[in-house]
Write an enzyme that holds these catalytic residues in place. Structure first.
Site, mmCIF file in Angstrom:
data_model
loop_
_atom_site.group_PDB
_atom_site.id
_atom_site.type_symbol
_atom_site.label_atom_id
_atom_site.label_comp_id
_atom_site.label_asym_id
_atom_site.label_seq_id
_atom_site.Cartn_x
_atom_site.Cartn_y
_atom_site.Cartn_z
ATOM 1 N N SER A 181 -4.808 -19.410 33.594
ATOM 2 C CA SER A 181 -4.036 -20.602 33.926
ATOM 3 C C SER A 181 -4.048 -20.835 35.440
ATOM 4 C CB SER A 181 -2.618 -20.476 33.371
ATOM 5 O OG SER A 181 -1.959 -21.717 33.372
ATOM 6 N N GLU A 275 -5.337 -27.137 23.578
ATOM 7 C CA GLU A 275 -4.565 -26.980 24.798
ATOM 8 C C GLU A 275 -4.811 -28.130 25.758
ATOM 9 O OE1 GLU A 275 -5.717 -24.408 28.039
ATOM 10 O OE2 GLU A 275 -6.965 -23.299 26.627
#
Length: 331
Positions: A181, A275
């Site tokens: 991330s 996502e």
């Protein structure tokens, strides 16, 4: 070839697991969207995890804007999944947590929107990866926003890397980077700064798990998928924390997607189809390939944000660790 057996109790042995089991047996899965299943369906364990996390979103349990509350929430999730105690080291004044091995070193940068997270949060993944590569995983406790800037975090990463090279006398060919991330974006920022303003040699390779590469949110907010880990609303909250300290969110100093990729080491992007940061990976990979970088991209069907870090929760994560270890060991 690679040992990716879960090295901590899975969800069945945690508070999170108890909630998952009760939810499945009492309420069932009547609202879980499985229409996206294509090819091999997700495991039951993944569906349980996905359902519980989406329930938290629906109930508004993850809407806190306060940074300290977000940090406590991230730590709670990590402890629910299971943690391991590594060896704490101070590298060039930067605290790190190390899981030791024999053959190589991976510098790990945790996620958390540049504002939350710590090496201990998903230490189960660090420990599992260390076993899989038969090497050390050094997780960096870099400085967080809003107390510090993204550039401060980059400086911490480079300081740790330089210490490995000059103090521990480790060859750059034996060092890899890995980030998830925001940590994945931080890996790219560190590599780009290393290439442009530093004399440090490039590491062997880098693994990027669902990296956040565009802080201007140009593409991520257009996503219509239901990500059980990182919703568009949560992403905007993290962006708001970081944006207060940068004049231009699309600047290459904080958004590596808009920086140069020439001269970077081999890259491995791992991202799920379910996502919001999917395009952050696919577009960064495309730019890397155009720049002549040996870049690989694995888009895992049906998987959520940063799915490989949830080792011991669902089997797809363990399989991903095996693929990641194979890439690292081949370089």
């Amino acid at each position: 070839m690679f040992d990716t057996t879960p090295t901590q109790k899975g969800v069945q042995g945690t508070v999170l697991g108890v909630v998952l089991v009760l939810w499945q047996r009492v309420v069932g899965w009547w609202w879980v969207d499985t229409s996206w299943v294509n090819g091999m369906p997700p495991s039951d364990d993944f569906l349980k995890f996905d359902a519980l996390m989406m329930l938290f979103i629906k109930l508004g349990l993850r809407k806190s804007v306060a940074v300290q509350q977000k940090r406590r929430g991230v730590c709670s999730l990590g402890h629910a999944i299971g943690t391991f105690n590594g060896r704490t080291r101070l590298m060039a004044g930067v605290r790190c947590v190390e899981f030791t091995g024999l053959e190589r070193v991976v510098i790990q940068l945790h996620g958390g929107g540049y504002a939350t997270g710590a090496p201990e949060v998903f230490s189960g993944f660090s420990h599992t990866l260390s076993k899989a590569i038969n090497g050390s995983v050094l997780s960096v406790d870099y400085r967080l926003c809003p107390e510090n800037s993204v550039e401060d975090a980059v400086d911490d990463v480079l300081a740790v890397y330089k210490a490995l090279l000059t103090i521990d006398n480790i060859s750059p060919r034996e060092i890899s980077f890995l980030g998830d991330s925001a940590g994945g974006g931080l890996v790219l920022l560190a590599l780009q700064k290393m290439r442009s303003v530093s004399t440090l040699p490039m590491p062997a390779c880098a693994v990027l798990l669902s990296p956040w590469t565009d802080l201007s949110l140009t593409y991520s907010l257009q996503s219509t998928v239901h990500d059980c880990i990182l919703s568009p609303e949560l992403l905007k909250q993290y962006a708001g924390i970081v944006h207060g300290f940068i004049p231009d969110p699309s600047s290459p100093t904080c958004s590596p997607l808009h920086g140069g990729f020439e001269g970077l080491p081999p890259l491995y992007f791992v991202v799920g189809t379910k996502e919001v940061l999917l395009e952050d990976s696919t577009r960064a990979h495309a730019k890397a390939v155009t720049a002549g970088v040996d870049s690989k991209l694995w888009v895992a069907r049906n998987m959520c944000h940063c799915f490989p870090i949830f080792t011991g929760v669902f089997p797809e994560a363990g399989y991903a660790v095996g693929r990641i270890a194979e890439f690292i060991c081949s370089h």
